[in-house]
Design an enzyme around this catalytic site. Sequence first.
Site, PDB file in Angstrom:
ATOM      1  N   THR A 116      39.246  32.141  29.151  1.00  0.00           N
ATOM      2  CA  THR A 116      39.030  31.637  30.520  1.00  0.00           C
ATOM      3  C   THR A 116      37.854  32.322  31.204  1.00  0.00           C
ATOM      4  O   THR A 116      36.997  31.660  31.792  1.00  0.00           O
ATOM      5  CB  THR A 116      40.317  31.813  31.354  1.00  0.00           C
ATOM      6  OG1 THR A 116      41.309  30.931  30.838  1.00  0.00           O
ATOM      7  CG2 THR A 116      40.080  31.496  32.826  1.00  0.00           C
ATOM      8  N   THR A 151      34.193  41.094  40.198  1.00  0.00           N
ATOM      9  CA  THR A 151      35.010  42.240  40.588  1.00  0.00           C
ATOM     10  C   THR A 151      34.249  43.556  40.443  1.00  0.00           C
ATOM     11  O   THR A 151      33.346  43.657  39.593  1.00  0.00           O
ATOM     12  CB  THR A 151      36.284  42.278  39.711  1.00  0.00           C
ATOM     13  OG1 THR A 151      36.886  43.569  39.791  1.00  0.00           O
ATOM     14  CG2 THR A 151      35.975  42.023  38.233  1.00  0.00           C
ATOM     15  N   ASP A 152      34.657  44.549  41.221  1.00  0.00           N
ATOM     16  CA  ASP A 152      34.052  45.891  41.075  1.00  0.00           C
ATOM     17  C   ASP A 152      34.352  46.498  39.706  1.00  0.00           C
ATOM     18  O   ASP A 152      33.703  47.465  39.301  1.00  0.00           O
ATOM     19  CB  ASP A 152      34.516  46.831  42.200  1.00  0.00           C
ATOM     20  CG  ASP A 152      36.024  47.007  42.318  1.00  0.00           C
ATOM     21  OD1 ASP A 152      36.776  46.421  41.512  1.00  0.00           O
ATOM     22  OD2 ASP A 152      36.453  47.738  43.239  1.00  0.00           O
ATOM     23  N   GLU A 153      35.347  45.936  38.991  1.00  0.00           N
ATOM     24  CA  GLU A 153      35.734  46.548  37.708  1.00  0.00           C
ATOM     25  C   GLU A 153      34.651  46.417  36.646  1.00  0.00           C
ATOM     26  O   GLU A 153      34.648  47.151  35.659  1.00  0.00           O
ATOM     27  CB  GLU A 153      37.058  45.948  37.218  1.00  0.00           C
ATOM     28  CG  GLU A 153      38.098  46.065  38.304  1.00  0.00           C
ATOM     29  CD  GLU A 153      39.525  45.932  37.846  1.00  0.00           C
ATOM     30  OE1 GLU A 153      39.791  46.127  36.652  1.00  0.00           O
ATOM     31  OE2 GLU A 153      40.366  45.645  38.705  1.00  0.00           O
ATOM     32  N   TYR A 167      39.968  42.959  30.509  1.00  0.00           N
ATOM     33  CA  TYR A 167      39.752  42.134  31.709  1.00  0.00           C
ATOM     34  C   TYR A 167      38.339  42.342  32.246  1.00  0.00           C
ATOM     35  O   TYR A 167      37.583  41.372  32.454  1.00  0.00           O
ATOM     36  CB  TYR A 167      40.790  42.484  32.792  1.00  0.00           C
ATOM     37  CG  TYR A 167      40.419  41.988  34.180  1.00  0.00           C
ATOM     38  CD1 TYR A 167      40.310  40.624  34.460  1.00  0.00           C
ATOM     39  CD2 TYR A 167      40.172  42.888  35.228  1.00  0.00           C
ATOM     40  CE1 TYR A 167      39.957  40.167  35.734  1.00  0.00           C
ATOM     41  CE2 TYR A 167      39.822  42.449  36.494  1.00  0.00           C
ATOM     42  CZ  TYR A 167      39.718  41.090  36.748  1.00  0.00           C
ATOM     43  OH  TYR A 167      39.368  40.638  37.997  1.00  0.00           O
ATOM     44  N   LYS A 199      35.166  39.679  32.525  1.00  0.00           N
ATOM     45  CA  LYS A 199      34.509  39.324  33.796  1.00  0.00           C
ATOM     46  C   LYS A 199      33.016  39.645  33.732  1.00  0.00           C
ATOM     47  O   LYS A 199      32.188  38.886  34.250  1.00  0.00           O
ATOM     48  CB  LYS A 199      35.159  40.076  34.972  1.00  0.00           C
ATOM     49  CG  LYS A 199      36.567  39.648  35.313  1.00  0.00           C
ATOM     50  CD  LYS A 199      36.668  38.197  35.768  1.00  0.00           C
ATOM     51  CE  LYS A 199      36.012  37.953  37.108  1.00  0.00           C
ATOM     52  NZ  LYS A 199      36.210  36.526  37.531  1.00  0.00           N
ATOM     53  N   ASN A 212      41.819  43.335  46.205  1.00  0.00           N
ATOM     54  CA  ASN A 212      42.298  42.549  47.349  1.00  0.00           C
ATOM     55  C   ASN A 212      43.793  42.744  47.530  1.00  0.00           C
ATOM     56  O   ASN A 212      44.529  42.840  46.538  1.00  0.00           O
ATOM     57  CB  ASN A 212      42.094  41.059  47.085  1.00  0.00           C
ATOM     58  CG  ASN A 212      40.669  40.589  47.269  1.00  0.00           C
ATOM     59  OD1 ASN A 212      40.433  39.562  47.892  1.00  0.00           O
ATOM     60  ND2 ASN A 212      39.701  41.321  46.736  1.00  0.00           N
TER      61      ASN A 212
END
Length: 342
Positions: A103, A128-130, A153, A157, A183
Amino acid sequence: MQKLFVTGGAGFIGCNFVRYMLERHPECSVVVYDKLTYAGRMENLLDVQARHGSRLHFVRGDICDAAAVEGALREYGVDTIVNFAAETHVDRSILNPDAFIQTDVYGTYVLLEAARKAGNLRYHQISTDEVYGHIHGDHRSMESDNLAPRSPYAASKAGGDHMAAAYWITYGLPVTISRGANNIGPFQYPEKVVPLFVTNALADLALPVYGDGRQMRDYQHVLDHCVGIDVVLQRGEIGQTYNIGTGREMTNLEMVEILLEELGKPRSLIQHVEDRQGHDRRYCMNVDKVMALGWEPSYTHEAAIRATVRWYVDNRWWWEPIRSGEFQDYYQRLYGQRKVIG
Ligand code: NAD
Ligand code: TYD
């Protein structure tokens, strides 16, 4: 009139964004395109449907299905894609990365390609900040920093971000990217730490704090994030990336203290358990670039945590059925055998 195609619009941030955009922009209409995985729920959009039904359309579909995506873009005459659709939970990505790669990487490519074929539609990628990995010293991640993701993950991303940037550079697709901090707020699936801990505490169950609990996060309110995304959509420069967060940080233990105090529950519920594999110690971003567009957060960490706690206290109708379903198996798999430490 903006015709938005919001993928993942039945998930946590997506549903808050759809609600915000339909309230804020009376001229805009929204097509939610969502596969309805465990994290996507039609209940998240019930009130939006009741208030704005004529400007909201729902299509159940997978972003990896090119024919379905292209068909929906054509059918609704979409001009802008905002891609929230993703597998999003780090712990699930550690148990099984497969769906994340499908995905978050391949699905992002399908959307970009569909946007290109439809005549270079405006495209916004939610990230994302990740993707920056864990941050050392007192550095704050800048949009220009190299990406150094460390979980399946975050790596997926980062793959999506690189592909979105490549479509701008290579094909001139009008792309922007935003990278949000953690969030919290209404409709967050109770696998994520704040809703998990609130709903555990309400049942007097232990709160499984990973390791020493001194990891640093920037817990921003989801509404601030949604406003920031809107600002980037309206005023962001094409081809640019924008960090969105408060620019501040707190430890997980500090977050837990506020949460327990708001609930009036004892600290004895805190249980330190075996750490997450590859756990990122610290995320913190510099947010000057989005602030230069005229955005600023309206919630402090403390106000965001307290408001979130109150929403879960007042909305048992939403989370009680979730916690009694598939969630029980997941909880057992992740926490059932986990060692208690300290
Ligand atoms: P979520 O897990 O609550 O929702 C994800 C949504 O995507 C669900 O509605 C799900 O059904 C849908 N989806 C999943 N796979 C799909 C597919 N193949 N096709 C179509 N729909 C699919 O996630 P969230 O927390 O709302 O996160 C939304 C986006 O924001 C994600 O891209 C995430 O990486 C990003 N993000 C989240 C946070 C956070 O703290 N939650 C922070 C920064 C960025
Ligand atoms: P999470 O909500 O999963 O977000 P992310 O890992 O994407 O930042 O977790 C937030 C923080 O809370 C993170 O440092 C991991 C920690 N955490 C726990 O201590 N216990 C838990 O049960 C969970 C789910 C997270």
